[in-house]
Design a protein around this motif. Structure first.
Motif, PDB file in Angstrom:
ATOM      1  N   LYS A 270       0.862  -1.186   0.000  1.00 18.01           N
ATOM      2  CA  LYS A 270       0.000   0.000   0.000  1.00 18.01           C
ATOM      3  C   LYS A 270       0.902   1.241   0.000  1.00 18.01           C
ATOM      4  CE  LYS A 270      -3.683  -2.306   2.575  1.00 18.01           C
ATOM      5  NZ  LYS A 270      -4.517  -2.513   1.379  1.00 18.01           N
ATOM      6  N   VAL A 271       0.620   2.146  -0.919  1.00 16.08           N
ATOM      7  CA  VAL A 271       1.461   3.327  -1.079  1.00 16.08           C
ATOM      8  C   VAL A 271       0.586   4.571  -1.179  1.00 16.08           C
ATOM      9  CG1 VAL A 271       3.289   2.031  -2.254  1.00 16.08           C
ATOM     10  CG2 VAL A 271       1.517   3.168  -3.611  1.00 16.08           C
ATOM     11  N   THR A 272       1.220   5.716  -1.081  1.00 16.12           N
ATOM     12  CA  THR A 272       0.554   6.991  -1.363  1.00 16.12           C
ATOM     13  C   THR A 272       1.502   7.817  -2.208  1.00 16.12           C
ATOM     14  OG1 THR A 272      -0.626   8.869  -0.379  1.00 16.12           O
ATOM     15  CG2 THR A 272       1.383   8.155   0.736  1.00 16.12           C
ATOM     16  N   PHE A 273       0.967   8.517  -3.202  1.00 16.86           N
ATOM     17  CA  PHE A 273       1.833   9.338  -4.042  1.00 16.86           C
ATOM     18  C   PHE A 273       1.305  10.762  -4.092  1.00 16.86           C
ATOM     19  CE2 PHE A 273      -1.237   7.517  -6.954  1.00 16.86           C
ATOM     20  CZ  PHE A 273      -1.492   8.505  -7.897  1.00 16.86           C
ATOM     21  N   LEU A 274       2.247  11.685  -4.273  1.00 16.02           N
ATOM     22  CA  LEU A 274       1.938  13.104  -4.216  1.00 16.02           C
ATOM     23  C   LEU A 274       1.606  13.637  -5.597  1.00 16.02           C
ATOM     24  CD1 LEU A 274       1.917  15.748  -2.483  1.00 16.02           C
ATOM     25  CD2 LEU A 274       4.324  16.015  -3.112  1.00 16.02           C
ATOM     26  N   VAL A 275       0.524  14.396  -5.680  1.00 15.39           N
ATOM     27  CA  VAL A 275       0.142  15.047  -6.926  1.00 15.39           C
ATOM     28  C   VAL A 275       0.131  16.557  -6.686  1.00 15.39           C
ATOM     29  CG1 VAL A 275      -1.598  15.266  -8.724  1.00 15.39           C
ATOM     30  CG2 VAL A 275      -1.266  13.065  -7.583  1.00 15.39           C
ATOM     31  N   ARG A 276       1.033  17.262  -7.372  1.00 11.46           N
ATOM     32  CA  ARG A 276       1.134  18.711  -7.254  1.00 11.46           C
ATOM     33  C   ARG A 276       0.132  19.389  -8.198  1.00 11.46           C
ATOM     34  NH1 ARG A 276       4.377  19.872  -2.810  1.00 11.46           N
ATOM     35  NH2 ARG A 276       6.480  18.990  -2.991  1.00 11.46           N
ATOM     36  N   PRO A 277      -0.220  20.657  -7.933  1.00 11.34           N
ATOM     37  CA  PRO A 277      -1.122  21.373  -8.842  1.00 11.34           C
ATOM     38  C   PRO A 277      -0.600  21.457 -10.267  1.00 11.34           C
ATOM     39  CG  PRO A 277      -0.925  22.559  -6.770  1.00 11.34           C
ATOM     40  CD  PRO A 277       0.087  21.457  -6.727  1.00 11.34           C
ATOM     41  N   ASP A 278       0.733  21.542 -10.431  1.00 15.44           N
ATOM     42  CA  ASP A 278       1.282  21.624 -11.778  1.00 15.44           C
ATOM     43  C   ASP A 278       1.365  20.259 -12.458  1.00 15.44           C
ATOM     44  OD1 ASP A 278       3.081  21.660  -9.519  1.00 15.44           O
ATOM     45  OD2 ASP A 278       4.752  21.552 -10.896  1.00 15.44           O
ATOM     46  N   ASP A 279       0.996  19.187 -11.740  1.00 16.73           N
ATOM     47  CA  ASP A 279       0.913  17.863 -12.356  1.00 16.73           C
ATOM     48  C   ASP A 279      -0.430  17.643 -13.053  1.00 16.73           C
ATOM     49  OD1 ASP A 279       3.435  17.113 -11.362  1.00 16.73           O
ATOM     50  OD2 ASP A 279       2.574  16.426  -9.469  1.00 16.73           O
ATOM     51  N   ILE A 280      -1.413  18.498 -12.750  1.00 12.50           N
ATOM     52  CA  ILE A 280      -2.756  18.361 -13.317  1.00 12.50           C
ATOM     53  C   ILE A 280      -2.933  19.402 -14.420  1.00 12.50           C
ATOM     54  CG2 ILE A 280      -5.229  18.413 -12.834  1.00 12.50           C
ATOM     55  CD1 ILE A 280      -3.776  16.114 -11.501  1.00 12.50           C
ATOM     56  N   ILE A 281      -3.103  18.925 -15.644  1.00 14.05           N
ATOM     57  CA  ILE A 281      -3.219  19.807 -16.807  1.00 14.05           C
ATOM     58  C   ILE A 281      -4.691  19.952 -17.202  1.00 14.05           C
ATOM     59  CG2 ILE A 281      -2.446  20.251 -19.161  1.00 14.05           C
ATOM     60  CD1 ILE A 281      -0.197  20.080 -17.055  1.00 14.05           C
ATOM     61  N   HIS A 282      -5.136  21.191 -17.338  1.00  7.68           N
ATOM     62  CA  HIS A 282      -6.502  21.444 -17.806  1.00  7.68           C
ATOM     63  C   HIS A 282      -6.590  21.079 -19.289  1.00  7.68           C
ATOM     64  CE1 HIS A 282      -9.664  24.362 -19.347  1.00  7.68           C
ATOM     65  NE2 HIS A 282     -10.318  23.498 -18.596  1.00  7.68           N
ATOM     66  N   ASP A 283      -7.463  20.128 -19.600  1.00  8.56           N
ATOM     67  CA  ASP A 283      -7.569  19.632 -20.982  1.00  8.56           C
ATOM     68  C   ASP A 283      -9.026  19.243 -21.251  1.00  8.56           C
ATOM     69  OD1 ASP A 283      -7.410  18.417 -23.426  1.00  8.56           O
ATOM     70  OD2 ASP A 283      -5.885  16.946 -22.862  1.00  8.56           O
ATOM     71  N   ASP A 284      -9.727  20.085 -22.028  1.00  9.29           N
ATOM     72  CA  ASP A 284     -11.146  19.840 -22.290  1.00  9.29           C
ATOM     73  C   ASP A 284     -11.384  18.595 -23.124  1.00  9.29           C
ATOM     74  OD1 ASP A 284     -12.127  22.030 -20.852  1.00  9.29           O
ATOM     75  OD2 ASP A 284     -11.723  23.403 -22.518  1.00  9.29           O
ATOM     76  N   ASP A 285     -10.347  18.087 -23.809  1.00  9.95           N
ATOM     77  CA  ASP A 285     -10.506  16.888 -24.626  1.00  9.95           C
ATOM     78  C   ASP A 285     -10.286  15.601 -23.836  1.00  9.95           C
ATOM     79  OD1 ASP A 285     -11.010  18.409 -26.917  1.00  9.95           O
ATOM     80  OD2 ASP A 285      -8.858  18.631 -27.331  1.00  9.95           O
ATOM     81  N   SER A 286      -9.911  15.725 -22.558  1.00 13.30           N
ATOM     82  CA  SER A 286      -9.630  14.537 -21.761  1.00 13.30           C
ATOM     83  C   SER A 286     -10.922  13.834 -21.345  1.00 13.30           C
ATOM     84  CB  SER A 286      -8.838  14.921 -20.511  1.00 13.30           C
ATOM     85  OG  SER A 286      -8.680  13.802 -19.654  1.00 13.30           O
ATOM     86  N   GLU A 287     -10.845  12.506 -21.243  1.00 14.40           N
ATOM     87  CA  GLU A 287     -11.992  11.725 -20.782  1.00 14.40           C
ATOM     88  C   GLU A 287     -12.131  11.803 -19.264  1.00 14.40           C
ATOM     89  OE1 GLU A 287     -11.588   7.760 -22.174  1.00 14.40           O
ATOM     90  OE2 GLU A 287     -11.819   8.281 -24.300  1.00 14.40           O
ATOM     91  N   THR A 288     -11.087  12.231 -18.566  1.00 11.45           N
ATOM     92  CA  THR A 288     -11.149  12.372 -17.112  1.00 11.45           C
ATOM     93  C   THR A 288     -11.761  13.723 -16.776  1.00 11.45           C
ATOM     94  OG1 THR A 288      -9.155  11.018 -16.854  1.00 11.45           O
ATOM     95  CG2 THR A 288      -9.823  12.358 -14.968  1.00 11.45           C
ATOM     96  N   VAL A 289     -12.856  13.688 -16.012  1.00 10.31           N
ATOM     97  CA  VAL A 289     -13.616  14.906 -15.726  1.00 10.31           C
ATOM     98  C   VAL A 289     -13.627  15.147 -14.221  1.00 10.31           C
ATOM     99  CG1 VAL A 289     -15.869  16.039 -15.897  1.00 10.31           C
ATOM    100  CG2 VAL A 289     -15.040  14.590 -17.771  1.00 10.31           C
ATOM    101  N   ALA A 290     -13.503  16.426 -13.854  1.00 16.68           N
ATOM    102  CA  ALA A 290     -13.539  16.805 -12.433  1.00 16.68           C
ATOM    103  C   ALA A 290     -14.432  18.019 -12.253  1.00 16.68           C
ATOM    104  CB  ALA A 290     -12.137  17.097 -11.928  1.00 16.68           C
ATOM    105  N   GLU A 291     -15.023  18.109 -11.067  1.00  9.37           N
ATOM    106  CA  GLU A 291     -15.899  19.233 -10.729  1.00  9.37           C
ATOM    107  C   GLU A 291     -15.106  20.285  -9.953  1.00  9.37           C
ATOM    108  OE1 GLU A 291     -19.800  20.221  -7.909  1.00  9.37           O
ATOM    109  OE2 GLU A 291     -19.012  18.160  -8.066  1.00  9.37           O
TER     110      GLU A 291
END
Length: 349
Positions: A270-291
């Motif tokens: 079991k692990v945990t990994f860090l996701v920084r704000p600059d790791d998340i790219i705004h992309d309207d064509d992506s299938e991954t959607v967030a609110e």
């Protein structure tokens, strides 16, 4: 210039600093960074000679100044301290404050040093003013050059910007770094503000609960933290829990990610990994959607707090250009751009 080996400190039998070691070279600017109560100011006071050691050793210029058997007085250490409140003498004008430690200098040498330092910090012409006639930023500069006037081997700075308005802090930190480098001064600062630390210092040590967790440069602390506290304390980010699958990949709510054997994980860890704000790219064509559930306008960028639509328990931060102005409750497409995974093993605690 400065070396601490396995230093421990205590107040009334309560240990507040544990087994701390680091080195600072001549001409370097170092910083101890951590939350209140982490022990960083206690370390500074011990280096100055104000506190005895429970264990370990402090060396200046390759000479031992503190251990269980030796305690060189503050006056003999050639160390100067700039305190949080500046501690300027209110009954002395600027010139007399600066020359207070220069009793053995002749009048001409004193005047030349005063002129040199005031010119260096952009305060020429205020020699006859008193501390109460100066702004906070001016007082901070005078306190600094008073400490530097005697040309100490080591300058210690205790939260030097804490009493200033936030708008002044970053600018003064940049100015202070230029001044210290001009004088080729060796300095150690303590602060709880990572932005001040990164603007000022060549090397930064992150402390928590009396322990030095990592001593490195700003880039390594942000991109290669060796401790989960360091990873969470430096910059923004969120931790995503995951596990190592049979292909030695990280399996998470954000998908699967390949890792190499150098991470040393085993199947089913079991692990945990860090996701920084600059790791998340705004992309309207992506299938991954967030609110969008939160937003913080930062001028050229907006820091969005997001909730994944596919996994509503997971939240992320995304730093996007501010012309992408999305409203609370709006759905946006995102994709992950992880160049270097920061992973910690939860199975081993």
């Amino acid at each position: 210039m400065l070396r601490l080996n396995n230093v421990s400190l205590a107040y009334q039998d309560k240990v507040v600093v544990y087994d701390l070691s680091f080195e600072l070279n001549a001409g370097q600017i170092g910083c101890l960074l951590g939350p209140s109560g982490s022990g960083k100011t206690s370390v500074l006071r011990a280096i100055a000679g104000f506190e005895p050691l429970v264990a370990g050793e402090i060396g200046l210029r390759e000479q031992v100044v503190s251990n269980k058997a030796i305690h060189v007085s503050t006056q003999k250490r050639k160390v100067a301290v700039v305190f949080q409140d500046y501690a300027l003498f209110p009954h002395l004008n600027v010139q007399d404050n600066i020359t207070f430690g220069l009793q053995k200098w002749n009048k001409q040498a004193k005047q030349e040093r005063v002129n040199e330092l005031l010119n260096l910090v952009g305060l020429s012409g205020i020699e006859l003013r008193f501390p109460h006639e100066l702004s906070g930023g001016q007082q901070q500069r005078v306190a600094l050059i008073r400490a530097m006037a005697v040309k100490p081997d080591l300058l210690l700075l205790d939260e030097p910007f804490s009493s200033l308005d936030s708008e002044l802090r970053e600018g003064l930190a940049k100015d202070l770094r230029v001044i210290l480098k001009h004088e080729n001064a060796t300095a150690l600062m303590v602060t709880h503000d990572q932005h001040e630390a990164f603007v000022m210092a060549d090397v930064v040590g992150v402390m928590n609960e009396g322990r030095l967790l990592q001593w490195s440069n700003a880039y390594a602390l942000y991109h290669r933290p060796i401790d989960k506290f360091v990873a969470s304390f430096i910059g923004d980010g969120v931790f995503i829990n995951a596990h190592i699958d049979h292909d030695l990949k990280i399996s998470s709510s954000l998908g699967q990610f390949s890792i190499d054997a150098s991470y040393g994980f085993n199947v089913d860890d079991k692990v945990t990994f860090l996701v920084r704000p600059d790791d998340i790219i705004h992309d309207d064509d992506s299938e991954t959607v967030a609110e969008v559930i939160g937003k913080d306008f930062k001028g050229s960028h907006i820091l969005y707090e997001l909730r994944l639509k596919q996994h509503s328990c997971e939240k992320l931060l995304c730093l996007a250009l501010s012309h992408h102005d999305h409203h609370l409750g709006e759905d946006i497409g995102i994709r992950l751009d992880l160049e270097h995974l920061i992973i910690f093993n939860l199975s081993t605690g």
